[in-house]
Design an enzyme around this catalytic site. Structure first.
Site, PDB file in Angstrom:
ATOM      1  N   ARG A  92     -28.518  37.676  -1.521  1.00 55.37           N
ATOM      2  CA  ARG A  92     -27.887  36.235  -2.054  1.00 55.37           C
ATOM      3  C   ARG A  92     -26.501  36.269  -1.624  1.00 55.37           C
ATOM      4  NH1 ARG A  92     -30.072  33.384  -5.908  1.00 55.37           N
ATOM      5  NH2 ARG A  92     -31.846  34.438  -7.372  1.00 55.37           N
ATOM      6  N   LYS A  93     -25.947  37.218  -0.753  1.00 57.42           N
ATOM      7  CA  LYS A  93     -24.846  37.247  -0.178  1.00 57.42           C
ATOM      8  C   LYS A  93     -24.751  36.380   1.606  1.00 57.42           C
ATOM      9  CE  LYS A  93     -23.257  39.018  -3.590  1.00 57.42           C
ATOM     10  NZ  LYS A  93     -24.470  39.508  -4.339  1.00 57.42           N
TER      11      LYS A  93
END
Length: 375
Positions: free
Chosen positions: A173-174
């Site tokens: 998700r980063k």
């Protein structure tokens, strides 16, 4: 969030597998060097994830049972959990309603003689005002939870530059991912050396260094274990992916900022407040959140309507003190935290999103909020 991965990452991982060295080794060392340079730190120490990075950072500072650490409740629960993992007590402080980052004034009220650290979160990639936090912290060390902040900037410098200790996440998700993985950055050489020992059971010599010393030599290097450590290592497989990702970071952030600007343009007629750059920095827009007006339907209803329109939005940043794991945990009033977690949603923002996709998202949001899009 759709990670930006391509054949370069696949080739780097395949090459690592073919090399036979898949544990922590030369690629981890190279990734540490590249990441430290990217964020303006003297040293970087790769670990298994950001939670272990936070835990090791607090452990290094001597945080343990009987200690308190000030932390925002408005953060992924790992921020507070890392404090509990040391045996210390999380002390929740409220956030600024505009940035979503911890309010220095509320932190000042939370500091006691038992406060051993402040865990400052750069929430959703939104850079926090580290200077203002250090001003109220005094002698209390400030550890930066930069899980989401790779590529964000603070007063013209990368987030992490000059940090006492900063912890980073490379979860998918980063903006920069290694699948799983994390990093600690610091300018202190002695701390970096101890962190490398602690991440590997307290081992005095890494396997890579031991192997290099023994190649073509007649001596055998024996490691020692002078303190109890942890198994928090990153693998060379992950680091190989990370090396490619670091080279992409500037382009990834540039693209995300362009999409954020497009959202601001499309959302303007709706009169909704969306996350923006603070006056002192630039966000990588790891998360793009919008605050729902009081007149809007419930958060669940809005998300349900968006899902029905094919839009994959998410609830806003969670509030740890409202989760069962922290039921009964004492805390001061947290009105801004509770409003943001109950009245904000995170809109899709990833490299595959087109202008038409963004218009579809905003149109669907307008309908879910019973508003006239006017665009």
């Amino acid at each position: 969030m759709v990670p930006m991965l391509g054949p370069e990452e696949a080739d780097a991982v395949a090459e690592t597998v073919r090399s036979g060295w898949v544990a922590d080794g030369p690629r981890v060392v190279a990734f540490e060097k590249a990441f430290a340079e990217e964020v303006g730190a003297a040293h970087a120490v790769a670990v298994s994830n950001c939670t272990t990075a936070l835990h090791l950072s607090l452990y290094l500072l001597g945080v343990g049972p009987g200690a308190e650490v000030v932390v925002p409740s408005l953060s992924f629960i790992a921020s507070a959990n890392a404090i509990r993992h040391t045996g210390a007590t999380p002390v929740f402080a409220d956030v600024d309603p505009v940035t979503g980052n911890m309010d220095p004034a509320r932190v000042a009220e939370a500091i006691t003689p038992r406060t051993k650290a402040i865990l400052l979160v750069h929430q959703g990639g939104q850079p926090a005002d580290v200077e203002a936090m250090r001003a109220v912290a005094g002698d209390v060390p400030v550890v930066e939870d930069a899980a989401c902040a790779a590529g964000s900037r603070l007063r013209g410098r990368p987030v992490g530059a000059g940090a006492l200790l900063a912890a980073w996440s490379f979860h998918p998700r980063k903006v920069l991912t290694t699948g799983e993985g994390g990093m600690i950055t610091t300018d202190d050489a002695e701390w970096a050396a101890r962190l490398r020992r602690l991440r590997s059971h307290g081992m005095s010599v890494s396997a890579a260094d031991r192997h290099a010393a023994e190649q073509g030599a007649s001596k055998i290097v024996l490691e020692g274990y002078e303190e109890t450590g942890f198994n928090y290592r990153m693998t060379d497989v992950q680091a190989a992916m990370g090396l490619v990702q670091v080279s992409r970071l500037a382009g990834i952030v540039r693209g995300r900022r362009e999409m954020a600007a497009r959202y601001h343009e499309l959302l303007a007629p709706l009169g909704l407040r969306a996350v923006r750059d603070p006056s002192y920095g630039e966000s990588n827009f790891q998360s793009f959140w919008v605050e729902l007006p009081d007149s809007a339907p419930s958060l669940i209803d809005v998300l349900t309507d968006l899902a029905g329109a094919g839009v994959s939005a998410r609830r806003g940043i969670m509030a740890s003190h409202l989760e069962g794991a922290y039921a009964g945990h004492p805390h001061p009033p947290l009105p801004h935290t509770e409003r943001l977690t109950s009245r904000s949603i995170i809109l899709p923002l990833h490299h595959e999103l087109t202008d038409d996709d963004q218009r579809t998202v905003v149109d669907a949001l307008a309908k879910a909020l019973r508003l006239d899009p006017g665009i």
